[in-house]
Design a protein around this motif. Structure first.
Motif, mmCIF file in Angstrom:
data_model
loop_
_atom_site.group_PDB
_atom_site.id
_atom_site.type_symbol
_atom_site.label_atom_id
_atom_site.label_comp_id
_atom_site.label_asym_id
_atom_site.label_seq_id
_atom_site.Cartn_x
_atom_site.Cartn_y
_atom_site.Cartn_z
ATOM 1 N N ALA A 1 -6.681 34.607 7.792
ATOM 2 C CA ALA A 1 -6.043 33.964 9.066
ATOM 3 C C ALA A 1 -5.765 32.456 9.106
ATOM 4 C CB ALA A 1 -7.276 34.246 10.286
ATOM 5 N N ARG A 2 -6.448 31.976 7.979
ATOM 6 C CA ARG A 2 -6.377 30.362 7.903
ATOM 7 C C ARG A 2 -4.776 30.142 7.579
ATOM 8 N NH1 ARG A 2 -9.319 27.904 2.923
ATOM 9 N NH2 ARG A 2 -10.521 26.447 4.137
ATOM 10 N N ARG B 1 -2.434 22.664 6.715
ATOM 11 C CA ARG B 1 -2.877 23.097 8.053
ATOM 12 C C ARG B 1 -4.365 22.632 8.512
ATOM 13 N NH1 ARG B 1 -0.308 28.050 9.532
ATOM 14 N NH2 ARG B 1 -1.602 29.232 10.929
ATOM 15 N N ASP B 2 -5.182 22.751 7.505
ATOM 16 C CA ASP B 2 -6.550 22.402 7.804
ATOM 17 C C ASP B 2 -6.723 21.016 8.198
ATOM 18 O OD1 ASP B 2 -7.511 25.054 7.587
ATOM 19 O OD2 ASP B 2 -8.556 24.624 5.946
ATOM 20 N N THR C 1 -4.861 20.355 11.822
ATOM 21 C CA THR C 1 -5.797 20.734 13.091
ATOM 22 C C THR C 1 -6.849 19.840 13.277
ATOM 23 O OG1 THR C 1 -6.794 22.506 12.066
ATOM 24 C CG2 THR C 1 -4.776 23.347 12.815
ATOM 25 N N ALA C 2 -7.537 19.657 12.068
ATOM 26 C CA ALA C 2 -8.762 19.068 12.265
ATOM 27 C C ALA C 2 -8.607 17.467 12.829
ATOM 28 C CB ALA C 2 -9.530 18.954 10.891
ATOM 29 N N ILE D 1 -7.688 17.838 16.583
ATOM 30 C CA ILE D 1 -8.866 18.005 17.161
ATOM 31 C C ILE D 1 -9.586 16.880 17.608
ATOM 32 C CG2 ILE D 1 -11.170 19.038 16.989
ATOM 33 C CD1 ILE D 1 -10.049 21.564 15.770
ATOM 34 N N ARG E 1 -16.473 31.037 15.530
ATOM 35 C CA ARG E 1 -15.721 32.261 15.972
ATOM 36 C C ARG E 1 -15.809 32.264 17.453
ATOM 37 N NH1 ARG E 1 -18.242 36.484 12.848
ATOM 38 N NH2 ARG E 1 -17.635 35.405 10.862
ATOM 39 N N LEU F 1 -11.343 29.619 19.692
ATOM 40 C CA LEU F 1 -10.226 28.937 19.077
ATOM 41 C C LEU F 1 -9.491 30.240 18.338
ATOM 42 C CD1 LEU F 1 -11.515 25.910 16.955
ATOM 43 C CD2 LEU F 1 -9.453 25.895 18.874
ATOM 44 N N MET G 1 -7.980 32.179 15.195
ATOM 45 C CA MET G 1 -8.439 32.380 13.849
ATOM 46 C C MET G 1 -7.908 31.295 13.129
ATOM 47 S SD MET G 1 -9.792 35.939 12.759
ATOM 48 C CE MET G 1 -10.769 35.357 11.727
ATOM 49 N N SER G 2 -6.575 31.205 13.137
ATOM 50 C CA SER G 2 -5.739 30.064 12.332
ATOM 51 C C SER G 2 -6.204 28.878 12.420
ATOM 52 C CB SER G 2 -4.282 30.280 12.635
ATOM 53 O OG SER G 2 -3.943 29.717 13.900
ATOM 54 N N GLU G 3 -6.965 28.388 13.385
ATOM 55 C CA GLU G 3 -7.479 27.042 13.478
ATOM 56 C C GLU G 3 -8.774 26.829 13.464
ATOM 57 O OE1 GLU G 3 -6.209 25.535 17.379
ATOM 58 O OE2 GLU G 3 -4.204 25.709 16.969
ATOM 59 N N THR H 1 -10.818 27.205 10.527
ATOM 60 C CA THR H 1 -11.251 26.622 9.356
ATOM 61 C C THR H 1 -11.057 24.919 9.377
ATOM 62 O OG1 THR H 1 -8.755 26.981 8.167
ATOM 63 C CG2 THR H 1 -11.224 28.333 7.675
ATOM 64 N N GLY H 2 -10.021 24.581 10.186
ATOM 65 C CA GLY H 2 -9.845 23.214 10.484
ATOM 66 C C GLY H 2 -11.029 22.842 11.420
ATOM 67 N N ALA H 3 -11.296 23.483 12.172
ATOM 68 C CA ALA H 3 -12.475 23.261 13.388
ATOM 69 C C ALA H 3 -13.796 22.731 12.630
ATOM 70 C CB ALA H 3 -12.462 23.965 14.377
ATOM 71 N N ILE H 4 -14.145 23.619 11.677
ATOM 72 C CA ILE H 4 -15.018 23.519 10.662
ATOM 73 C C ILE H 4 -15.406 22.325 9.917
ATOM 74 C CG2 ILE H 4 -16.367 24.320 8.601
ATOM 75 C CD1 ILE H 4 -15.417 27.424 9.634
ATOM 76 N N SER H 5 -13.934 21.997 9.426
ATOM 77 C CA SER H 5 -13.646 20.899 8.668
ATOM 78 C C SER H 5 -13.932 19.566 9.638
ATOM 79 C CB SER H 5 -12.180 20.634 8.255
ATOM 80 O OG SER H 5 -12.185 21.186 6.807
ATOM 81 N N ILE I 1 -12.379 20.372 20.435
ATOM 82 C CA ILE I 1 -12.388 21.738 20.441
ATOM 83 C C ILE I 1 -12.216 22.362 21.506
ATOM 84 C CG2 ILE I 1 -13.629 23.876 19.716
ATOM 85 C CD1 ILE I 1 -14.901 22.035 17.461
ATOM 86 N N ARG J 1 -8.815 21.991 22.869
ATOM 87 C CA ARG J 1 -7.812 22.763 22.262
ATOM 88 C C ARG J 1 -7.791 24.190 22.665
ATOM 89 N NH1 ARG J 1 -4.693 20.896 18.321
ATOM 90 N NH2 ARG J 1 -3.856 22.558 16.899
#
Lengths: 262, 262
Positions: free
Chosen positions: A230-231, A242-243, A246-247, A250, B159, B163, B165-167, B169-173, B255, B258
DNA sequence: ACCTGAACACCGTTCAAGT
DNA sequence: ACCTGAACACCGTTCAAGT
């Protein structure tokens, strides 16, 4: 006892930038037989670090590159760490930062969001271009002139967010510690690809295959499969892009939300 | 040519966790004359890294600590890097993470914000307790079992933010790269204080004095004086606490903003 | 199966000596 | 003022040999 222990070790300056003798100025070359000076040593060190990485970098290796004996370098530099600090600040000089405009606290009409994005991108690019930077930046004090210039530019931008002063250092952390961490990972990934001699996409799919097949790991990777897909982005480069964005959005959004909430 | 270059170097596994022979299991000790096994070696390595730091850590130093010859360790571990990876994942095991509850995607009624804060704090504490972790985490692949467990816990929490799903991994970063960067700085600061044998507050004021007096730096420090003072907190520890929590709340707020914007 | 000793090819850095 | 050579006290790792 503590004093005795401190006395036993050598002076242990915390950084080259503090009370360093700075032997030769650096401008004129050729006065010396070997044409050596701090700037040239630093430049060759950077080139070597880029080409072969931090673990392989040694004073002896550097010296042969300079066509000089290993110990000549020590005339210009006290220790290997000092030299690494010089190399570190040298590449921080690659970052283009908006200069301070004296008397103009508003700094033209540019949006602080855009300026923050630009500074974040500059920092990220240095970390990716020179993967050894993240290790050094994590271990040294970072008070060289170029890094200070960058860090003051950051402070000027943050000042214009509207955040209360007590929260400005926290906001700086949120943005630039994130960029530091992200650039560290990305830089090392790029480095590994180059070392293995394969493209980023090849390396990525090989690594994924290896991890998925590893006995101790595979069973636990099921859960993140959907997330990986989904990334988005067809290539690894697009994924990083992308990552990162978006980060960054955020964090910027988080600053905005905090400002308007006050 | 690339293939030839790859053939010339040794296999170069990317991580211990991939196709490693794992010689002795690790549970029963005492079968061997010296009482050596992977777990004990790893534990002593961690203790040594904590006590003396990464630069002073060597296989020979470790061996003497184990009352064994330098080369005995190589029976249990292929390279120094492999051992460091084992030590790294071992301390990641110190983090307390909420276990996955199969079938319960909602993971009880806990707020994702609180769970994210807890995970961030756990990660930060490891980085500060073991300052060598940030260097290693930045240079290895981080696919040991303990780190994976942590990282899946993070994914489960993200999860539930709402958010897309596409975002995610960015949020995790945004959250954990920030924590990584912050913990790196904080950990090294604490380490330097311990090495110098002074309290954090003493070290801080000494460092500030040194920087302010340095000829090449002082003139440029004027601008940040106000910022340093507004940062708040009487002690260095309070400063770190304040910065960490405002930064973390900025990201969490980002987050939220968003999610509600969608 | 597990451990050792000697050896190889490296390190950073000191120091006395050269020009 | 600048550079060298020899030396010291270390490294990680290989390899043949011991028990």
């Amino acid at each position: 006892m503590v004093a005795a222990e401190r006395a036993r070790r050598r002076p242990a300056r915390a950084s080259v930038w503090l009370e360093d003798k700075a032997r030769r100025g650096g401008a004129a070359r050729g006065g010396q037989p070997s044409g050596l000076d701090r700037d040239r040593i630093t430049a060759v060190a950077v080139a070597l670090l880029d080409a072969e990485g931090l673990p392989k970098f040694s004073m002896r290796r550097l010296a042969t590159e300079l066509n000089v004996t290993a110990m000549s370098v020590y005339w210009y530099v006290d220790t290997k760490d000092d030299l690494l600090e010089l190399a570190l600040d040298a590449v921080f000089g690659e970052m283009r930062v908006p200069a301070a405009i004296p008397g103009d606290e508003e700094e033209s009409t540019a949006d602080w969001r855009d300026q923050l994005r630009e500074l974040a991108v500059e920092y990220r690019e240095v970390l990716v271009r020179h993967p050894w930077v993240s290790t050094l930046a994590g271990n040294f004090l970072n008070i060289g002139p170029n890094y200070l210039e960058f860090s003051f530019a950051v402070q000027r931008v943050i000042r214009r967010t509207g955040l209360p002063m007590s929260e400005q250092t926290g906001a700086i952390s949120a943005v630039f510690q994130f960029v530091y961490g992200f650039g560290t990972i990305e830089g090392h990934f790029v480095e590994r690809c180059a070392a293995a001699g394969v493209s980023e996409d090849e390396y990525f799919s090989e690594a994924m295959a290896a991890v998925t097949q590893a006995p101790r790991i595979s069973h636990v990777m099921e859960g993140s499969k959907a997330l990986m897909e989904a990334r988005g982005g067809d290539t690894v480069a697009e994924m990083f892009e992308r990552d990162f964005s978006t980060a960054l959005e955020i964090v910027i959004g988080g600053i905005e939300a905090r400002v308007t909430a006050v």
